[in-house]
Design a protein around this motif. Structure first.
Motif, PDB file in Angstrom:
ATOM      1  N   ASP A   1       0.830  -1.210   0.000  1.00  0.00           N
ATOM      2  CA  ASP A   1       0.000   0.000   0.000  1.00  0.00           C
ATOM      3  C   ASP A   1       0.863   1.258   0.000  1.00  0.00           C
ATOM      4  O   ASP A   1       0.543   2.247  -0.668  1.00  0.00           O
ATOM      5  CB  ASP A   1      -0.955  -0.002   1.196  1.00  0.00           C
ATOM      6  CG  ASP A   1      -2.104  -0.978   1.017  1.00  0.00           C
ATOM      7  OD1 ASP A   1      -2.377  -1.391  -0.134  1.00  0.00           O
ATOM      8  OD2 ASP A   1      -2.736  -1.335   2.031  1.00  0.00           O
ATOM      9  N   THR A   2       1.975   1.230   0.727  1.00  0.00           N
ATOM     10  CA  THR A   2       2.908   2.364   0.718  1.00  0.00           C
ATOM     11  C   THR A   2       3.513   2.532  -0.673  1.00  0.00           C
ATOM     12  O   THR A   2       3.601   3.650  -1.193  1.00  0.00           O
ATOM     13  CB  THR A   2       4.033   2.144   1.758  1.00  0.00           C
ATOM     14  OG1 THR A   2       3.433   2.031   3.047  1.00  0.00           O
ATOM     15  CG2 THR A   2       5.030   3.288   1.750  1.00  0.00           C
ATOM     16  N   ILE A   3       3.912   1.437  -1.274  1.00  0.00           N
ATOM     17  CA  ILE A   3       4.489   1.471  -2.624  1.00  0.00           C
ATOM     18  C   ILE A   3       3.463   1.990  -3.627  1.00  0.00           C
ATOM     19  O   ILE A   3       3.801   2.797  -4.509  1.00  0.00           O
ATOM     20  CB  ILE A   3       4.995   0.076  -3.031  1.00  0.00           C
ATOM     21  CG1 ILE A   3       6.227  -0.301  -2.196  1.00  0.00           C
ATOM     22  CG2 ILE A   3       5.290   0.001  -4.521  1.00  0.00           C
ATOM     23  CD1 ILE A   3       6.615  -1.766  -2.274  1.00  0.00           C
ATOM     24  N   ARG A   4       2.221   1.557  -3.508  1.00  0.00           N
ATOM     25  CA  ARG A   4       1.166   1.999  -4.441  1.00  0.00           C
ATOM     26  C   ARG A   4       1.023   3.513  -4.452  1.00  0.00           C
ATOM     27  O   ARG A   4       0.713   4.103  -5.479  1.00  0.00           O
ATOM     28  CB  ARG A   4      -0.188   1.388  -4.057  1.00  0.00           C
ATOM     29  CG  ARG A   4      -0.380   0.010  -4.560  1.00  0.00           C
ATOM     30  CD  ARG A   4      -1.766  -0.541  -4.295  1.00  0.00           C
ATOM     31  NE  ARG A   4      -2.778   0.484  -4.323  1.00  0.00           N
ATOM     32  CZ  ARG A   4      -3.819   0.536  -3.493  1.00  0.00           C
ATOM     33  NH1 ARG A   4      -3.988  -0.376  -2.571  1.00  0.00           N
ATOM     34  NH2 ARG A   4      -4.700   1.490  -3.578  1.00  0.00           N
ATOM     35  N   ARG A   5       1.225   4.134  -3.308  1.00  0.00           N
ATOM     36  CA  ARG A   5       1.061   5.592  -3.208  1.00  0.00           C
ATOM     37  C   ARG A   5       2.322   6.357  -3.604  1.00  0.00           C
ATOM     38  O   ARG A   5       2.278   7.565  -3.785  1.00  0.00           O
ATOM     39  CB  ARG A   5       0.645   5.965  -1.795  1.00  0.00           C
ATOM     40  CG  ARG A   5      -0.742   5.465  -1.424  1.00  0.00           C
ATOM     41  CD  ARG A   5      -1.198   5.973  -0.071  1.00  0.00           C
ATOM     42  NE  ARG A   5      -0.423   5.439   1.030  1.00  0.00           N
ATOM     43  CZ  ARG A   5      -0.677   4.293   1.662  1.00  0.00           C
ATOM     44  NH1 ARG A   5      -1.696   3.553   1.290  1.00  0.00           N
ATOM     45  NH2 ARG A   5       0.069   3.887   2.658  1.00  0.00           N
ATOM     46  N   SER A   6       3.440   5.662  -3.741  1.00  0.00           N
ATOM     47  CA  SER A   6       4.725   6.306  -3.998  1.00  0.00           C
ATOM     48  C   SER A   6       4.922   6.571  -5.488  1.00  0.00           C
ATOM     49  O   SER A   6       4.465   5.811  -6.331  1.00  0.00           O
ATOM     50  CB  SER A   6       5.855   5.414  -3.483  1.00  0.00           C
ATOM     51  OG  SER A   6       7.102   5.948  -3.843  1.00  0.00           O
ATOM     52  N   GLN A   7       5.640   7.632  -5.784  1.00  0.00           N
ATOM     53  CA  GLN A   7       6.011   7.934  -7.164  1.00  0.00           C
ATOM     54  C   GLN A   7       7.429   7.451  -7.467  1.00  0.00           C
ATOM     55  O   GLN A   7       7.867   7.484  -8.599  1.00  0.00           O
ATOM     56  CB  GLN A   7       5.922   9.447  -7.418  1.00  0.00           C
ATOM     57  CG  GLN A   7       4.519  10.001  -7.281  1.00  0.00           C
ATOM     58  CD  GLN A   7       3.557   9.444  -8.312  1.00  0.00           C
ATOM     59  OE1 GLN A   7       3.923   9.196  -9.453  1.00  0.00           O
ATOM     60  NE2 GLN A   7       2.323   9.235  -7.919  1.00  0.00           N
ATOM     61  N   SER A   8       8.154   7.002  -6.453  1.00  0.00           N
ATOM     62  CA  SER A   8       9.543   6.581  -6.609  1.00  0.00           C
ATOM     63  C   SER A   8       9.637   5.060  -6.637  1.00  0.00           C
ATOM     64  O   SER A   8       9.044   4.380  -5.811  1.00  0.00           O
ATOM     65  CB  SER A   8      10.380   7.111  -5.445  1.00  0.00           C
ATOM     66  OG  SER A   8      11.645   6.495  -5.426  1.00  0.00           O
ATOM     67  N   SER A   9      10.422   4.546  -7.565  1.00  0.00           N
ATOM     68  CA  SER A   9      10.570   3.098  -7.670  1.00  0.00           C
ATOM     69  C   SER A   9      11.792   2.598  -6.901  1.00  0.00           C
ATOM     70  O   SER A   9      12.227   1.476  -7.104  1.00  0.00           O
ATOM     71  CB  SER A   9      10.674   2.674  -9.129  1.00  0.00           C
ATOM     72  OG  SER A   9      11.878   3.151  -9.684  1.00  0.00           O
ATOM     73  N   SER A  10      12.338   3.413  -6.016  1.00  0.00           N
ATOM     74  CA  SER A  10      13.568   3.014  -5.326  1.00  0.00           C
ATOM     75  C   SER A  10      13.389   1.761  -4.476  1.00  0.00           C
ATOM     76  O   SER A  10      14.356   1.087  -4.173  1.00  0.00           O
ATOM     77  CB  SER A  10      14.095   4.159  -4.470  1.00  0.00           C
ATOM     78  OG  SER A  10      13.181   4.472  -3.445  1.00  0.00           O
TER      79      SER A  10
END
Length: 153
Positions: free
Chosen positions: A12-21
């Motif tokens: 869920d955190t990744i889904r909201r992120s714009q960074s693929s780091s």
């Protein structure tokens, strides 16, 4: 159960992120043919608000002719990625999801394929593709550039 909740929270955190780091740079789905590819592309477009926005999505169809299986599909994907990214490919983390096939034993997912079949996960319903991303969302932060290969089912 605790590990699954942890993965869902991270996803869920990744889904909201714009960074693929901390996630894959590219998520690739294989398709059995161009018609299935078109259906997968349409489904991904319909899901764009629920999928992670920090990575690129690609659907690559098997070439026309005889069936080539997962091994042949992997070779075709690697060729297409090399054509698109060239030497940059060596720097990318890629999730390759084999999804081509016609799901003949599962008529409820035969139209869109197993990758878009629905599964109950926690308190929500997710597609098999999303389930793969949830299950493997911890890997990119630990892996070197390369390809992580799985099947949609």
């Amino acid at each position: 159960r605790r590990q699954m909740k942890k993965r869902i929270a991270l996803y869920d955190t990744i889904r909201r992120s714009q960074s693929s780091s901390v996630f894959y740079d590219v998520v690739v789905l294989t398709a059995a043919d161009e018609r299935q590819k078109a259906a997968f592309v349409a489904q991904l477009e319909a899901m764009k608000d629920t999928l992670p926005k920090c990575c690129e999505y690609m659907v690559i169809a098997d070439p026309p002719g005889a069936k080539i299986g997962n091994g042949g599909s992997t070779m075709e994907v690697m060729h297409q990625l090399d054509v698109k990214y060239g030497t940059q490919l060596e720097e990318l983390r890629i999730l390759l999801v084999h999804a081509g096939g016609f799901s003949q034993r599962l008529p409820n997912v035969s139209v869109l394929g197993k990758a878009f079949g629905i599964l109950p996960v926690g308190d929500r319903a997710v597609t098999c593709l999303e389930f793969c991303m949830i299950m493997f969302c911890e890997f990119p932060s630990r892996m070197k550039p390369g390809v992580f290969l799985c099947c949609s089912d």
